[in-house]
Design a protein around this motif. Structure first.
Motif, PDB file in Angstrom:
ATOM      1  N   ARG A   9       5.245  30.014  95.449  1.00  0.00           N
ATOM      2  CA  ARG A   9       6.659  29.622  95.423  1.00  0.00           C
ATOM      3  C   ARG A   9       7.152  29.198  96.799  1.00  0.00           C
ATOM      4  NH1 ARG A   9       9.080  29.189  90.353  1.00  0.00           N
ATOM      5  NH2 ARG A   9      10.863  28.747  91.684  1.00  0.00           N
ATOM      6  N   LYS A  10       7.999  28.175  96.807  1.00  0.00           N
ATOM      7  CA  LYS A  10       8.577  27.705  98.066  1.00  0.00           C
ATOM      8  C   LYS A  10      10.081  27.517  97.875  1.00  0.00           C
ATOM      9  CE  LYS A  10       4.825  24.583  97.523  1.00  0.00           C
ATOM     10  NZ  LYS A  10       3.972  23.538  97.968  1.00  0.00           N
ATOM     11  N   PHE A  11      10.831  27.893  98.863  1.00  0.00           N
ATOM     12  CA  PHE A  11      12.287  27.690  98.850  1.00  0.00           C
ATOM     13  C   PHE A  11      12.710  27.106 100.188  1.00  0.00           C
ATOM     14  CE2 PHE A  11      11.839  31.263  95.913  1.00  0.00           C
ATOM     15  CZ  PHE A  11      12.672  30.886  94.870  1.00  0.00           C
ATOM     16  N   SER A  12      13.800  26.335 100.152  1.00  0.00           N
ATOM     17  CA  SER A  12      14.403  25.970 101.437  1.00  0.00           C
ATOM     18  C   SER A  12      15.860  26.410 101.393  1.00  0.00           C
ATOM     19  CB  SER A  12      14.293  24.466 101.698  1.00  0.00           C
ATOM     20  OG  SER A  12      14.905  23.761 100.659  1.00  0.00           O
ATOM     21  N   PHE A  13      16.404  26.705 102.560  1.00  0.00           N
ATOM     22  CA  PHE A  13      17.831  27.054 102.612  1.00  0.00           C
ATOM     23  C   PHE A  13      18.564  26.009 103.430  1.00  0.00           C
ATOM     24  CE2 PHE A  13      17.944  28.833 106.965  1.00  0.00           C
ATOM     25  CZ  PHE A  13      16.607  29.169 107.175  1.00  0.00           C
ATOM     26  N   LYS A  14      19.846  25.838 103.130  1.00  0.00           N
ATOM     27  CA  LYS A  14      20.658  24.840 103.839  1.00  0.00           C
ATOM     28  C   LYS A  14      20.588  25.126 105.334  1.00  0.00           C
ATOM     29  CE  LYS A  14      24.050  24.097 100.228  1.00  0.00           C
ATOM     30  NZ  LYS A  14      25.262  24.770  99.774  1.00  0.00           N
ATOM     31  N   HIS A  15      20.504  24.047 106.093  1.00  0.00           N
ATOM     32  CA  HIS A  15      20.293  24.180 107.532  1.00  0.00           C
ATOM     33  C   HIS A  15      21.249  25.185 108.183  1.00  0.00           C
ATOM     34  CE1 HIS A  15      19.597  23.335 111.652  1.00  0.00           C
ATOM     35  NE2 HIS A  15      20.752  22.727 111.832  1.00  0.00           N
TER      36      HIS A  15
ATOM     37  N   LEU B  30       7.623  34.939 103.627  1.00  0.00           N
ATOM     38  CA  LEU B  30       7.576  34.428 105.003  1.00  0.00           C
ATOM     39  C   LEU B  30       8.751  33.480 105.195  1.00  0.00           C
ATOM     40  CD1 LEU B  30       5.948  34.203 107.709  1.00  0.00           C
ATOM     41  CD2 LEU B  30       4.927  32.131 106.747  1.00  0.00           C
ATOM     42  N   VAL B  31       9.620  33.784 106.166  1.00  0.00           N
ATOM     43  CA  VAL B  31      10.728  32.885 106.511  1.00  0.00           C
ATOM     44  C   VAL B  31      10.314  32.107 107.754  1.00  0.00           C
ATOM     45  CG1 VAL B  31      13.141  32.752 107.277  1.00  0.00           C
ATOM     46  CG2 VAL B  31      12.480  34.418 105.530  1.00  0.00           C
ATOM     47  N   ILE B  32      10.552  30.788 107.718  1.00  0.00           N
ATOM     48  CA  ILE B  32      10.185  29.950 108.870  1.00  0.00           C
ATOM     49  C   ILE B  32      11.406  29.158 109.329  1.00  0.00           C
ATOM     50  CG2 ILE B  32       8.556  28.255 109.793  1.00  0.00           C
ATOM     51  CD1 ILE B  32       6.832  28.689 107.295  1.00  0.00           C
ATOM     52  N   THR B  33      11.659  29.197 110.634  1.00  0.00           N
ATOM     53  CA  THR B  33      12.715  28.344 111.185  1.00  0.00           C
ATOM     54  C   THR B  33      12.335  27.946 112.606  1.00  0.00           C
ATOM     55  OG1 THR B  33      15.109  28.059 111.426  1.00  0.00           O
ATOM     56  CG2 THR B  33      14.209  30.187 112.114  1.00  0.00           C
TER      57      THR B  33
ATOM     58  N   PHE C 186      16.389  23.109 117.283  1.00  0.00           N
ATOM     59  CA  PHE C 186      16.091  21.951 116.437  1.00  0.00           C
ATOM     60  C   PHE C 186      16.093  20.697 117.310  1.00  0.00           C
ATOM     61  CE2 PHE C 186      17.189  25.191 113.481  1.00  0.00           C
ATOM     62  CZ  PHE C 186      16.391  24.926 112.376  1.00  0.00           C
ATOM     63  N   GLY C 187      14.957  20.010 117.271  1.00  0.00           N
ATOM     64  CA  GLY C 187      14.704  18.954 118.255  1.00  0.00           C
ATOM     65  C   GLY C 187      15.571  17.718 118.131  1.00  0.00           C
ATOM     66  N   MET C 188      16.135  17.459 116.964  1.00  0.00           N
ATOM     67  CA  MET C 188      16.965  16.262 116.814  1.00  0.00           C
ATOM     68  C   MET C 188      18.404  16.516 117.255  1.00  0.00           C
ATOM     69  SD  MET C 188      15.547  13.544 115.807  1.00  0.00           S
ATOM     70  CE  MET C 188      13.809  13.563 116.116  1.00  0.00           C
ATOM     71  N   SER C 189      18.875  17.743 117.044  1.00  0.00           N
ATOM     72  CA  SER C 189      20.298  18.027 117.262  1.00  0.00           C
ATOM     73  C   SER C 189      20.569  18.953 118.444  1.00  0.00           C
ATOM     74  CB  SER C 189      20.876  18.699 116.009  1.00  0.00           C
ATOM     75  OG  SER C 189      20.213  19.951 115.811  1.00  0.00           O
ATOM     76  N   GLY C 190      19.541  19.665 118.903  1.00  0.00           N
ATOM     77  CA  GLY C 190      19.756  20.658 119.955  1.00  0.00           C
ATOM     78  C   GLY C 190      20.384  21.943 119.442  1.00  0.00           C
ATOM     79  N   GLU C 191      20.627  22.022 118.123  1.00  0.00           N
ATOM     80  CA  GLU C 191      21.182  23.270 117.562  1.00  0.00           C
ATOM     81  C   GLU C 191      20.138  24.373 117.626  1.00  0.00           C
ATOM     82  OE1 GLU C 191      22.987  22.919 113.595  1.00  0.00           O
ATOM     83  OE2 GLU C 191      23.333  20.836 114.121  1.00  0.00           O
ATOM     84  N   LEU C 192      20.595  25.589 117.763  1.00  0.00           N
ATOM     85  CA  LEU C 192      19.667  26.712 117.774  1.00  0.00           C
ATOM     86  C   LEU C 192      19.518  27.267 116.360  1.00  0.00           C
ATOM     87  CD1 LEU C 192      20.846  28.716 120.933  1.00  0.00           C
ATOM     88  CD2 LEU C 192      19.393  26.683 120.800  1.00  0.00           C
ATOM     89  N   GLY C 193      18.304  27.673 116.029  1.00  0.00           N
ATOM     90  CA  GLY C 193      18.126  28.436 114.798  1.00  0.00           C
ATOM     91  C   GLY C 193      18.856  29.763 114.985  1.00  0.00           C
ATOM     92  N   LYS C 194      19.480  30.273 113.916  1.00  0.00           N
ATOM     93  CA  LYS C 194      20.283  31.509 114.090  1.00  0.00           C
ATOM     94  C   LYS C 194      19.362  32.729 114.027  1.00  0.00           C
ATOM     95  CE  LYS C 194      24.534  29.417 112.523  1.00  0.00           C
ATOM     96  NZ  LYS C 194      25.559  29.309 111.502  1.00  0.00           N
ATOM     97  N   LEU C 195      18.533  32.830 115.031  1.00  0.00           N
ATOM     98  CA  LEU C 195      17.502  33.870 115.014  1.00  0.00           C
ATOM     99  C   LEU C 195      18.105  35.271 114.960  1.00  0.00           C
ATOM    100  CD1 LEU C 195      14.916  32.476 117.616  1.00  0.00           C
ATOM    101  CD2 LEU C 195      15.163  31.954 115.191  1.00  0.00           C
ATOM    102  N   ASP C 196      19.227  35.449 115.641  1.00  0.00           N
ATOM    103  CA  ASP C 196      19.842  36.785 115.649  1.00  0.00           C
ATOM    104  C   ASP C 196      20.289  37.187 114.247  1.00  0.00           C
ATOM    105  OD1 ASP C 196      21.711  34.722 115.743  1.00  0.00           O
ATOM    106  OD2 ASP C 196      23.156  35.820 116.979  1.00  0.00           O
ATOM    107  N   GLU C 197      20.911  36.227 113.539  1.00  0.00           N
ATOM    108  CA  GLU C 197      21.407  36.550 112.196  1.00  0.00           C
ATOM    109  C   GLU C 197      20.262  36.706 111.200  1.00  0.00           C
ATOM    110  OE1 GLU C 197      24.964  34.482 110.848  1.00  0.00           O
ATOM    111  OE2 GLU C 197      25.193  33.677 112.878  1.00  0.00           O
TER     112      GLU C 197
ATOM    113  N   THR D 277      11.306  32.272 128.291  1.00  0.00           N
ATOM    114  CA  THR D 277      10.282  32.532 127.270  1.00  0.00           C
ATOM    115  C   THR D 277      10.676  31.914 125.929  1.00  0.00           C
ATOM    116  OG1 THR D 277      11.122  34.644 126.431  1.00  0.00           O
ATOM    117  CG2 THR D 277       9.763  34.732 128.419  1.00  0.00           C
ATOM    118  N   GLY D 278      11.950  31.604 125.779  1.00  0.00           N
ATOM    119  CA  GLY D 278      12.325  30.889 124.559  1.00  0.00           C
ATOM    120  C   GLY D 278      13.597  31.385 123.901  1.00  0.00           C
ATOM    121  N   THR D 279      13.807  30.878 122.698  1.00  0.00           N
ATOM    122  CA  THR D 279      15.071  31.103 122.006  1.00  0.00           C
ATOM    123  C   THR D 279      15.220  32.568 121.563  1.00  0.00           C
ATOM    124  OG1 THR D 279      14.743  28.862 121.207  1.00  0.00           O
ATOM    125  CG2 THR D 279      16.596  30.051 120.298  1.00  0.00           C
ATOM    126  N   ALA D 280      14.105  33.219 121.270  1.00  0.00           N
ATOM    127  CA  ALA D 280      14.193  34.639 120.883  1.00  0.00           C
ATOM    128  C   ALA D 280      14.747  35.440 122.060  1.00  0.00           C
ATOM    129  CB  ALA D 280      12.825  35.159 120.466  1.00  0.00           C
TER     130      ALA D 280
END
Ligand SMILES: Cc1ncc(COP(=O)(O)O)c(C=O)c1O
Length: 418
Positions: free
Chosen positions: A152-158, A183-186, A190-201, A229-232
């Motif tokens: 099974r695969k799901f995507s969630f709204k950006h 497994l959640v992947i984000t 995000f390379g096109m917009s510069g937005e950060l994945g909401k890793l904290d949430e 070291t990164g976004t985390a």
């Protein structure tokens, strides 16, 4: 039955359909000279805002020397063979150990190309019973990895946490029925917009749902967080990231990538990841060069500070002039204008030919119809004068766009000396 070649010749693809006028100018342009903000395009000097050379390491003298010394000592062939068979060295191991320690994980694994590796990591982590959940705006390599998954695969709204919560509720039901995991992947940035994945949430959602989190921090590595070291690190949620991935193609100005996690998980990848088991090991100059780059990232924080000085100046300047630069929180700086594809081509030509500014355009379907995205990548190698000049040019070009100087219908397909 059809002949495959006949079908292909009749279907050039969403980008290939523009090949006749775009090839060599909008697509596959040849920038000449030393990698940096000032290069030549079409025989003219241009100020380049299109390179992911975030920290300017591509031309750092120490980096160039490390690359050259390693090439002289080992050549490009060594080591021969896949890591598992005959292609391992103490330097490959040293690099992956240092990278893992840097991002705060017990063990790391070096991989040859980020794109291939991500596909293979996802493939290797998942069993058919598992459920995979991805952000809708994930990079192509994540999507291609997810395509390999037969469960099974799901995507969630950006970046939509309410949607993710709903998806996780459904995913949990499926996983309970199938006897698999989630497994959640984000992405970190995000390379096109510069937005950060909401890793904290997302990490906080681990309180309510059982899942493992894999992040692709291609754009955050070296740029985000106090130590780079990164976004985390930026969010202070390193421990909540189960599998940390980043490529060398951006801040490290090289080739290769790495994945870091718990020892047993990395060992599983080492012995099962098909893109590594059945492919040649990363050449020695890439490894020695990456060790030098990592050392610089760790010991010269002033480079990252310079990147942020340039980034802040560019983003502040553009915002003050009323430009829409979206929700970027990273150095990637999109500039959104309203216009047609035809207008976008004319703006790009005008900028390159008359103003000496080289930036890339992003069009539908990556952005909505009627929107033009001009994507600027500030780096530590840019100067504040570069920033000032660029903001000035953008203002002039926008004025021309508003006055109707650029035709709404005529694609600029003049093949200008290339
Ligand atoms: C988010 C993301 N992941 C993965 C990759 C692929 O990495 P590589 O260039 O090392 O194949 C890229 C682009 O380089 C990227 O932007």
């Amino acid at each position: 039955m059809v002949d495959i070649f006949t079908r292909i010749k009749g279907m050039p693809g969403p980008l290939g359909q523009y090949q006749e006028f775009a090839d060599g100018y909008y697509m596959f342009p040849k920038l000449v000279g030393e990698i940096g903000p000032h290069m030549k395009f079409n025989g003219k000097e241009v100020l380049v805002w299109s390179l992911n050379n975030y920290l300017g390491l591509a031309n750092d003298p120490e980096v160039r020397k490390a690359d050259a010394d390693a090439a002289a000592q080992y050549g490009m062939a060594a080591p021969m063979g896949a890591r598992m068979m005959s292609g391992d060295t103490v330097y490959h191991q040293e690099l992956e150990q240092k990278l893992a320690a840097f991002v705060g994980k017990p063990k790391g694994f070096l991989v040859n190309f980020g794109y291939q590796a991500m596909i293979s990591i996802i493939d290797c982590l998942l069993s058919p019973r598992d459920v995979v959940v991805v952000d809708k705006e994930s990079h192509a390599c994540i999507y291609d990895g997810v395509r390999m998954h037969i469960g099974r695969k799901f995507s969630f709204k950006h970046n939509d946490m309410a949607d993710l919560r709903g998806v996780l509720t459904r995913a949990t039901k499926f996983a309970e029925e199938s006897g698999g995991g989630i497994l959640v992947i984000t992405e970190g940035v995000f390379g096109m917009s510069g937005e950060l994945g909401k890793l904290d949430e997302i990490v906080a959602m681990k309180k309510d749902f059982d899942f493992r989190l894999l992040i692709d921090d291609a754009h955050g590595f070296g740029t985000m967080g106090k130590r780079g070291t990164g976004t985390a690190e930026h969010f202070g949620v390193e421990d909540g990231i189960d599998v940390h991935f980043a490529t060398f193609a951006k801040s490290m100005a090289g080739i290769g990538a790495f994945v870091a996690s718990e020892k047993e998980i990395i060992d599983h990848l080492r012995f099962n990841m098909r893109s590594q088991t059945y492919a040649k090991s990363l050449p020695m100059p890439m490894v020695m060069g990456a060790l030098k780059r990592l050392e610089i990232i760790q010991t010269r924080p002033e480079i990252r500070e310079k990147l942020w000085t340039v980034t802040r100046a560019l983003q502040k300047g553009l915002r003050e002039k009323g430009f829409d630069i979206g929700k970027t929180e990273a150095n990637v700086t999109p500039v959104f204008l309203s216009g047609t594809v035809a207008q976008a081509t004319q703006i790009v030509v005008d900028m390159r030919e008359n103003y000496g500014i080289f930036c890339s355009m992003v069009l539908y379907p990556v952005v909505p119809k009627g929107t033009i995205e001009l994507r600027l990548i500030p780096t530590a190698a840019h100067s504040l004068e570069d920033v000032e000049r660029t903001i000035q040019v953008f203002s002039e070009v926008r004025e021309k766009l508003d006055k109707g100087v650029y035709s709404e219908t005529e694609i600029n397909n003049q093949r200008i000396n290339f």
